[in-house]
Design an enzyme around this catalytic site. Sequence first.
Site, PDB file in Angstrom:
ATOM      1  N   ARG A   1       0.831  -1.212   0.000  1.00  0.00           N
ATOM      2  CA  ARG A   1       0.000   0.000   0.000  1.00  0.00           C
ATOM      3  C   ARG A   1       0.863   1.259   0.000  1.00  0.00           C
ATOM      4  O   ARG A   1       0.529   2.249  -0.648  1.00  0.00           O
ATOM      5  CB  ARG A   1      -0.953   0.001   1.196  1.00  0.00           C
TER       6      ARG A   1
ATOM      7  N   ARG B   1       8.556  26.890  -0.862  1.00  0.00           N
ATOM      8  CA  ARG B   1       7.105  26.679  -0.937  1.00  0.00           C
ATOM      9  C   ARG B   1       6.526  27.073  -2.293  1.00  0.00           C
ATOM     10  O   ARG B   1       6.683  28.204  -2.747  1.00  0.00           O
ATOM     11  CB  ARG B   1       6.390  27.462   0.174  1.00  0.00           C
TER      12      ARG B   1
ATOM     13  N   HIS C   1       3.037  25.327  -4.708  1.00  0.00           N
ATOM     14  CA  HIS C   1       2.094  24.210  -4.713  1.00  0.00           C
ATOM     15  C   HIS C   1       2.510  23.115  -5.688  1.00  0.00           C
ATOM     16  O   HIS C   1       2.411  21.932  -5.384  1.00  0.00           O
ATOM     17  CB  HIS C   1       0.681  24.698  -5.034  1.00  0.00           C
TER      18      HIS C   1
ATOM     19  N   GLU D   1     -16.101   4.876   6.937  1.00  0.00           N
ATOM     20  CA  GLU D   1     -15.084   4.214   7.768  1.00  0.00           C
ATOM     21  C   GLU D   1     -14.822   5.087   8.979  1.00  0.00           C
ATOM     22  O   GLU D   1     -15.408   6.159   9.120  1.00  0.00           O
ATOM     23  CB  GLU D   1     -13.791   3.993   6.974  1.00  0.00           C
TER      24      GLU D   1
ATOM     25  N   LEU E   1     -10.102   4.011   2.923  1.00  0.00           N
ATOM     26  CA  LEU E   1      -8.777   3.392   2.876  1.00  0.00           C
ATOM     27  C   LEU E   1      -8.952   1.876   2.822  1.00  0.00           C
ATOM     28  O   LEU E   1      -9.779   1.320   3.547  1.00  0.00           O
ATOM     29  CB  LEU E   1      -7.976   3.773   4.123  1.00  0.00           C
TER      30      LEU E   1
HETATM   31  N1  PDD Z   1      -4.924   4.215  10.421  1.00  0.00           N
HETATM   32  N2  PDD Z   1      -9.143   3.891   7.677  1.00  0.00           N
HETATM   33  C1  PDD Z   1      -8.397   4.959   8.011  1.00  0.00           C
HETATM   34  C2  PDD Z   1      -8.893   6.315   7.687  1.00  0.00           C
HETATM   35  C3  PDD Z   1      -7.156   4.765   8.657  1.00  0.00           C
HETATM   36  O1  PDD Z   1      -6.395   5.806   8.964  1.00  0.00           O
HETATM   37  C4  PDD Z   1      -6.728   3.445   8.969  1.00  0.00           C
HETATM   38  C5  PDD Z   1      -5.417   3.172   9.648  1.00  0.00           C
HETATM   39  C6  PDD Z   1      -7.554   2.376   8.601  1.00  0.00           C
HETATM   40  C7  PDD Z   1      -7.157   0.943   8.844  1.00  0.00           C
HETATM   41  O2  PDD Z   1      -6.106   0.576   7.980  1.00  0.00           O
HETATM   42  P1  PDD Z   1      -5.046  -0.543   8.382  1.00  0.00           P
HETATM   43  O3  PDD Z   1      -5.823  -1.739   8.730  1.00  0.00           O
HETATM   44  O4  PDD Z   1      -4.249  -0.699   7.161  1.00  0.00           O
HETATM   45  O5  PDD Z   1      -4.260  -0.012   9.549  1.00  0.00           O
HETATM   46  C8  PDD Z   1      -8.747   2.632   7.943  1.00  0.00           C
HETATM   47  C9  PDD Z   1      -3.629   4.130  11.071  1.00  0.00           C
HETATM   48  C10 PDD Z   1      -3.494   3.001  12.010  1.00  0.00           C
HETATM   49  C11 PDD Z   1      -3.320   5.473  11.691  1.00  0.00           C
HETATM   50  O6  PDD Z   1      -3.690   6.468  11.078  1.00  0.00           O
HETATM   51  O7  PDD Z   1      -2.698   5.519  12.751  1.00  0.00           O
END
Ligand code: PDD
Length: 287
Positions: A52, A100, A102, A182, A207
């Site tokens: 990822r 800086r 963009h 989520e 995500l």
């Molecule tokens: N976060 N959705 C979001 C928005 C996230 O930030 C995360 C993970 C997940 C779960 O993804 P995974 O199973 O790959 O950790 C879903 C991490 C842990 C963080 O921001 O600390």
Amino acid sequence: MGRIAYVNGRFVPHGQAVVHIEDRGYQLADAVYEVWSLFDGKLADAEGHFARLERSLEELRIAMPMSRRALTLVLREAVRRNRVRDGLLYLQVSRGVAPRDHAFPGDEVRPAVVITVKAIDRAAAEAKAAKGVGVVTTPENRWGRCDIKTVGLLPNALAKQKAKEAGAAEAWFVDELGFVTEGASSNAWIVDTDGRLRTRDTNANILRGITRHTLLEVIAGEGLAVDERPFTPAEASAAKEVFITGAGALVLPVVAVDGRRVGDGTPGPLATKLRRLYIERVRAGAV
Ligand code: PDD
């Protein structure tokens, strides 16, 4: 022994670890990150998080700062130097340091890399899971590329603060159709009133959680089906079980949604079992 961070090729004491004021991650959130959970000092779900990371970088046209092999060695060294057994490893890669502007700088600007490692108290995490946590809901207000794991996390930070102020552990974003997308830092699941496992499909603007992905394999291994279909907060409150997944949460039972108790207000049997199976699996496969 104090904590050690990695910043652009050097291991430095955590308190002295600094990045340049014109790092594009700092000024423009032009950076991606990954979080690995650590079991026995090893990286859990390592392959998925690397894949990822590479995808996030590619989507933003940021170069991989080093080969996956070299990066693995650096991550392991970071864990070793911090002497952490159970914990979390954070990796951030920004487009680099440039005056800086963009638009992107030239290819001579190299990506900037930061790594931190922190210990977690596994017994405390298990006690939290045994009790379950609450979630609150909040309107979805993020950009359209939540599939890229960028450090542009202001909506997530605001949502998490809302949860904290309500005495909850996580906030769920709810889209304009009324479905949960989520959590601020986790994926959302229910066992619905028909006893079916449900989680949002990854065509949605979410995500693609690595924990989610591995858990789908664990569930298939148990001969259970998952309906990758959205649900509403009302369906979650009425569900038999609710839980969240993520590198930090692992598989964490949810016992209240917006203050409404789920089931009898204790962690559900399936969520509890899936947490155990997930931990067993990633612990065995950690590298
Ligand atoms: N976060 N959705 C979001 C928005 C996230 O930030 C995360 C993970 C997940 C779960 O993804 P995974 O199973 O790959 O950790 C879903 C991490 C842990 C963080 O921001 O600390």
